[in-house]
Design a protein around this motif. Sequence first.
Motif, PDB file in Angstrom:
ATOM      1  N   LYS A   1       0.806  -1.218   0.000  1.00  0.00           N
ATOM      2  CA  LYS A   1       0.000   0.000   0.000  1.00  0.00           C
ATOM      3  C   LYS A   1       0.840   1.270   0.000  1.00  0.00           C
ATOM      4  O   LYS A   1       0.372   2.326  -0.445  1.00  0.00           O
ATOM      5  CB  LYS A   1      -0.934  -0.010   1.206  1.00  0.00           C
ATOM      6  CG  LYS A   1      -1.991  -1.112   1.161  1.00  0.00           C
ATOM      7  CD  LYS A   1      -2.859  -1.096   2.410  1.00  0.00           C
ATOM      8  CE  LYS A   1      -3.882  -2.215   2.395  1.00  0.00           C
ATOM      9  NZ  LYS A   1      -4.706  -2.243   3.634  1.00  0.00           N
ATOM     10  N   LEU A   2       2.067   1.169   0.504  1.00  0.00           N
ATOM     11  CA  LEU A   2       2.939   2.345   0.589  1.00  0.00           C
ATOM     12  C   LEU A   2       4.281   2.028  -0.077  1.00  0.00           C
ATOM     13  O   LEU A   2       5.233   1.605   0.584  1.00  0.00           O
ATOM     14  CB  LEU A   2       3.161   2.750   2.045  1.00  0.00           C
ATOM     15  CG  LEU A   2       1.920   3.190   2.832  1.00  0.00           C
ATOM     16  CD1 LEU A   2       2.288   3.424   4.296  1.00  0.00           C
ATOM     17  CD2 LEU A   2       1.311   4.448   2.232  1.00  0.00           C
ATOM     18  N   PRO A   3       4.388   2.209  -1.401  1.00  0.00           N
ATOM     19  CA  PRO A   3       5.643   1.899  -2.102  1.00  0.00           C
ATOM     20  C   PRO A   3       6.843   2.690  -1.594  1.00  0.00           C
ATOM     21  O   PRO A   3       7.979   2.303  -1.860  1.00  0.00           O
ATOM     22  CB  PRO A   3       5.317   2.266  -3.559  1.00  0.00           C
ATOM     23  CG  PRO A   3       3.829   2.207  -3.656  1.00  0.00           C
ATOM     24  CD  PRO A   3       3.334   2.644  -2.322  1.00  0.00           C
ATOM     25  N   ARG A   4       6.578   3.779  -0.885  1.00  0.00           N
ATOM     26  CA  ARG A   4       7.706   4.549  -0.331  1.00  0.00           C
ATOM     27  C   ARG A   4       8.453   3.752   0.730  1.00  0.00           C
ATOM     28  O   ARG A   4       9.614   4.026   1.033  1.00  0.00           O
ATOM     29  CB  ARG A   4       7.201   5.875   0.251  1.00  0.00           C
ATOM     30  CG  ARG A   4       8.307   6.795   0.739  1.00  0.00           C
ATOM     31  CD  ARG A   4       7.761   8.121   1.228  1.00  0.00           C
ATOM     32  NE  ARG A   4       7.225   8.915   0.137  1.00  0.00           N
ATOM     33  CZ  ARG A   4       7.963   9.676  -0.665  1.00  0.00           C
ATOM     34  NH1 ARG A   4       9.281   9.734  -0.499  1.00  0.00           N
ATOM     35  NH2 ARG A   4       7.408  10.374  -1.625  1.00  0.00           N
TER      36      ARG A   4
ATOM     37  N   GLY B   1       4.310  15.169 -16.535  1.00  0.00           N
ATOM     38  CA  GLY B   1       3.002  15.820 -16.440  1.00  0.00           C
ATOM     39  C   GLY B   1       2.904  16.877 -15.368  1.00  0.00           C
ATOM     40  O   GLY B   1       1.892  16.960 -14.667  1.00  0.00           O
ATOM     41  N   GLY B   2       3.923  17.687 -15.199  1.00  0.00           N
ATOM     42  CA  GLY B   2       3.900  18.734 -14.202  1.00  0.00           C
ATOM     43  C   GLY B   2       4.217  18.255 -12.794  1.00  0.00           C
ATOM     44  O   GLY B   2       4.245  19.052 -11.859  1.00  0.00           O
ATOM     45  N   LYS B   3       4.465  16.957 -12.638  1.00  0.00           N
ATOM     46  CA  LYS B   3       4.823  16.409 -11.339  1.00  0.00           C
ATOM     47  C   LYS B   3       6.178  15.709 -11.439  1.00  0.00           C
ATOM     48  O   LYS B   3       6.805  15.694 -12.495  1.00  0.00           O
ATOM     49  CB  LYS B   3       3.748  15.453 -10.843  1.00  0.00           C
ATOM     50  CG  LYS B   3       2.409  16.138 -10.590  1.00  0.00           C
ATOM     51  CD  LYS B   3       1.415  15.193  -9.944  1.00  0.00           C
ATOM     52  CE  LYS B   3       0.114  15.933  -9.641  1.00  0.00           C
ATOM     53  NZ  LYS B   3      -0.868  15.061  -8.937  1.00  0.00           N
ATOM     54  N   PHE B   4       6.614  15.118 -10.336  1.00  0.00           N
ATOM     55  CA  PHE B   4       7.935  14.497 -10.300  1.00  0.00           C
ATOM     56  C   PHE B   4       7.829  13.086  -9.740  1.00  0.00           C
ATOM     57  O   PHE B   4       7.254  12.870  -8.671  1.00  0.00           O
ATOM     58  CB  PHE B   4       8.891  15.331  -9.442  1.00  0.00           C
ATOM     59  CG  PHE B   4       9.055  16.736  -9.916  1.00  0.00           C
ATOM     60  CD1 PHE B   4      10.027  17.054 -10.855  1.00  0.00           C
ATOM     61  CD2 PHE B   4       8.214  17.741  -9.454  1.00  0.00           C
ATOM     62  CE1 PHE B   4      10.170  18.347 -11.310  1.00  0.00           C
ATOM     63  CE2 PHE B   4       8.344  19.043  -9.902  1.00  0.00           C
ATOM     64  CZ  PHE B   4       9.329  19.352 -10.847  1.00  0.00           C
ATOM     65  N   VAL B   5       8.392  12.140 -10.487  1.00  0.00           N
ATOM     66  CA  VAL B   5       8.422  10.751 -10.054  1.00  0.00           C
ATOM     67  C   VAL B   5       9.774  10.491  -9.383  1.00  0.00           C
ATOM     68  O   VAL B   5      10.825  10.718  -9.994  1.00  0.00           O
ATOM     69  CB  VAL B   5       8.217   9.784 -11.234  1.00  0.00           C
ATOM     70  CG1 VAL B   5       8.289   8.333 -10.746  1.00  0.00           C
ATOM     71  CG2 VAL B   5       6.889  10.046 -11.920  1.00  0.00           C
TER      72      VAL B   5
ATOM     73  N   PHE C   1       9.025   5.012  -7.115  1.00  0.00           N
ATOM     74  CA  PHE C   1       8.191   4.643  -5.978  1.00  0.00           C
ATOM     75  C   PHE C   1       7.164   5.674  -5.563  1.00  0.00           C
ATOM     76  O   PHE C   1       6.245   5.358  -4.794  1.00  0.00           O
ATOM     77  CB  PHE C   1       9.074   4.312  -4.769  1.00  0.00           C
ATOM     78  CG  PHE C   1       9.901   5.474  -4.265  1.00  0.00           C
ATOM     79  CD1 PHE C   1       9.405   6.330  -3.291  1.00  0.00           C
ATOM     80  CD2 PHE C   1      11.178   5.700  -4.761  1.00  0.00           C
ATOM     81  CE1 PHE C   1      10.159   7.382  -2.823  1.00  0.00           C
ATOM     82  CE2 PHE C   1      11.940   6.760  -4.292  1.00  0.00           C
ATOM     83  CZ  PHE C   1      11.428   7.612  -3.318  1.00  0.00           C
ATOM     84  N   ALA C   2       7.268   6.921  -6.031  1.00  0.00           N
ATOM     85  CA  ALA C   2       6.297   7.928  -5.589  1.00  0.00           C
ATOM     86  C   ALA C   2       6.254   9.083  -6.580  1.00  0.00           C
ATOM     87  O   ALA C   2       7.241   9.388  -7.253  1.00  0.00           O
ATOM     88  CB  ALA C   2       6.647   8.439  -4.195  1.00  0.00           C
TER      89      ALA C   2
END
Length: 264
Positions: free
Chosen positions: A102-105, A135-139, A148-149
Amino acid sequence: MAGSTTAERGERKRESSGPPPLRAVRRRRLRLIIASAVVLVFLGSGTFWLLYGSDLVRVERVSVSGTDVLTPGQVRAAADVPLGEQLVSVDTGAIEERAAEKLPRIDTIDVIRSWPDEIKLNVTERTPVLLVHQGGKFVEVDDDGVRFATVDKAPKGVPALELDISRTGSAAASHRRFGEDRLVREAVRVAGAVPESLLPDTRSVKVRSYDDISLELTDGRTVDWGSSEKGKRKGRALTALMKAEPGARHFDVSVPSAPASSGS
């Protein structure tokens, strides 16, 4: 007759003061074994009841440690520890799997029984070493190449990953041979070899092919790194080169035994 009787009595007295007969010793040992077995049965029954039947060792609390970006509440919710269950019966492996899924971090999570009534969750979070703008965000990408996030704001001090792979020529052949995931892992290895003192000035890691990876530094400075091989030697060569040529704009450590710089 009387003398004989006295002698016989003395003999019997000496015999009675000697070691007990073998049968008596065996009976005593048997009684001791039986008594010990009874004690063990009672102790075992008490322990079994304490672990599996008593309200004294049920899960009443869940504590979380090691979080940085995540909150303890998020970890508790994802772990879903069964409150009220006997502590000895808690499936720690299932808790670890639920939390990680549930939390890949979460990189690792240790689930520890703390008697008599607590489950401790010790968390190690993944740390980003590269960022992929999407898309304007950061992986966020960790040191194993795992994405992971996704975050809205880029963490400070983490360089961006740029995949600038041509679909023709040698770069295309490299892409077909290694695949994008492998090239991302190579970029991660390069980022991990950048000298720590230089990381704040590293804006991006650009990958054109397996052996054509470069760094973009602040103020437009660039570094030809080559492949991820010999990363430590390249890091030391870059540090020495930048000290020797502080005004240079371009550095080449692709062959660490023969580093070069240019521009001013």
